[in-house]
Motif scaffolding. Structure first.
Motif, short mmCIF file in Angstrom:
data_model
loop_
_atom_site.label_atom_id
_atom_site.label_comp_id
_atom_site.label_asym_id
_atom_site.label_seq_id
_atom_site.Cartn_x
_atom_site.Cartn_y
_atom_site.Cartn_z
N ARG A 1 0.83 -1.19 -0.12
CA ARG A 1 0.13 0.02 0.10
C ARG A 1 0.88 1.16 -0.23
O ARG A 1 0.48 2.44 -0.40
CB ARG A 1 -0.81 0.05 1.14
N ARG A 2 2.08 1.24 0.36
CA ARG A 2 3.11 2.34 0.46
C ARG A 2 2.56 3.45 0.95
O ARG A 2 2.72 4.87 0.41
CB ARG A 2 3.61 2.51 -1.07
N THR B 1 4.10 7.18 0.04
CA THR B 1 3.23 8.18 -0.78
C THR B 1 2.72 9.26 -0.35
O THR B 1 2.89 10.33 -0.84
CB THR B 1 1.78 7.25 -1.34
N ILE C 1 -3.77 8.01 -6.76
CA ILE C 1 -2.69 7.09 -6.69
C ILE C 1 -3.38 6.13 -5.42
O ILE C 1 -2.99 4.83 -5.86
CB ILE C 1 -1.51 7.81 -6.06
N ARG D 1 -5.88 3.65 -7.22
CA ARG D 1 -5.42 2.96 -8.50
C ARG D 1 -4.25 1.59 -7.82
O ARG D 1 -4.52 0.61 -8.27
CB ARG D 1 -4.48 3.55 -9.40
N ARG D 2 -3.59 2.09 -6.79
CA ARG D 2 -2.88 1.15 -5.95
C ARG D 2 -3.80 0.06 -5.28
O ARG D 2 -3.55 -1.28 -5.36
CB ARG D 2 -1.87 1.85 -5.11
N SER D 3 -4.88 0.42 -4.60
CA SER D 3 -5.82 -0.44 -4.07
C SER D 3 -6.28 -1.43 -5.17
O SER D 3 -6.32 -2.73 -4.63
CB SER D 3 -6.91 0.50 -3.29
N THR E 1 -5.25 -2.52 -8.04
CA THR E 1 -4.15 -3.23 -8.73
C THR E 1 -3.85 -4.28 -7.61
O THR E 1 -3.60 -5.57 -7.90
CB THR E 1 -2.91 -2.51 -8.72
#
Length: 228
Positions: A56-57, A61, A103, A106-108, A110
């Motif tokens: 999740r960074r 981020t 961001i 989109r990351r969640s 992916t």
């Protein structure tokens, strides 16, 4: 088997990293003394939680967006003679939170991991509508950096990531000291034609601190994902 099933990696990943580390070490020690299938499953669940957290960074981020926002605000403070400097500061807040929301969303998608109840989209929408209907009026009295820090303070607290909320708290303090006339009068910071220079330097130092922290956490997240 019940613990990892009822309290899966996605939920475990919400816990502070120090808690995950302590739990992982304790379970591994117990497993070495009395290995069992449930202990092994719990160790795997804790390890997966650490990887979910890294994927999740959150720290890197959020600190990156805070640092970039502070950098833009600091540079615009130096450009006080430009008629666009005020608008740049005002627009930095919604742009930062909109970019962050995009961001994270989109990351969640992916990674297939959703963290509900944080409020990324709520903060982004509030910032956007504030500009559309009021040009973020508070930015004139307490500063754009203060508003930026307040948003990240909420996110850091909701995400339980102390590096994010601690850096955001620094941003709020610096924002008030460099932009709020009321606070500056209380602490007896005189307004002079050259006072923008130390104010800009303070904001830029915050930006460097946030971006340095983002790099540090990015490397740590990469190591966790690579299993190092």
């Amino acid at each position: 088997m019940s613990a990892p099933t009822s309290f899966g990696p996605s939920r475990l990943a919400e816990l502070p990293l120090s808690t995950l580390d302590a739990a992982h070490s304790a379970v591994q020690s117990e497993g070495m003394a009395a290995p069992s299938s449930s202990t092994a499953a719990l160790v795997d669940g804790l390890g997966m939680a650490r990887r979910v957290r890294a994927a999740r960074r959150v720290e890197s981020t959020n600190l990156t967006m805070l640092g970039v926002g502070a950098l833009v605000i600091g540079l615009s403070i130096l450009a006080t003679r430009s008629q666009f400097s005020e608008w740049i500061q005002v627009l930095t807040v919604p742009v930062a939170f909109l970019a962050l929301w995009g961001i994270v969303y989109r990351r969640s998608n992916t990674a297939g991991v959703r963290r509900r109840g944080v409020g990324y989209y709520v903060i982004a929408l509030i910032a956007v509508f504030s500009v559309l209907f009021g040009r973020l009026p508070l930015s004139h009295s307490i500063g754009a950096l203060t508003l930026l820090g307040a948003g990240f303070l909420i996110i850091g607290s909701r995400e339980r990531r102390w590096p994010v909320w601690a850096t955001a708290l620094m941003a709020i303090v610096i924002g008030l000291l460099t932009s709020s006339e009321t606070i500056r009068r209380i602490v007896r910071l005189d307004e002079t034609p050259t006072s923008v220079v130390p104010s800009a330097i303070a904001v830029l130092i915050l930006a460097v601190v946030a971006l340095a922290g983002a790099c540090r956490f990015r490397l740590a997240e990469n190591r966790e994902l690579q299993g190092v």
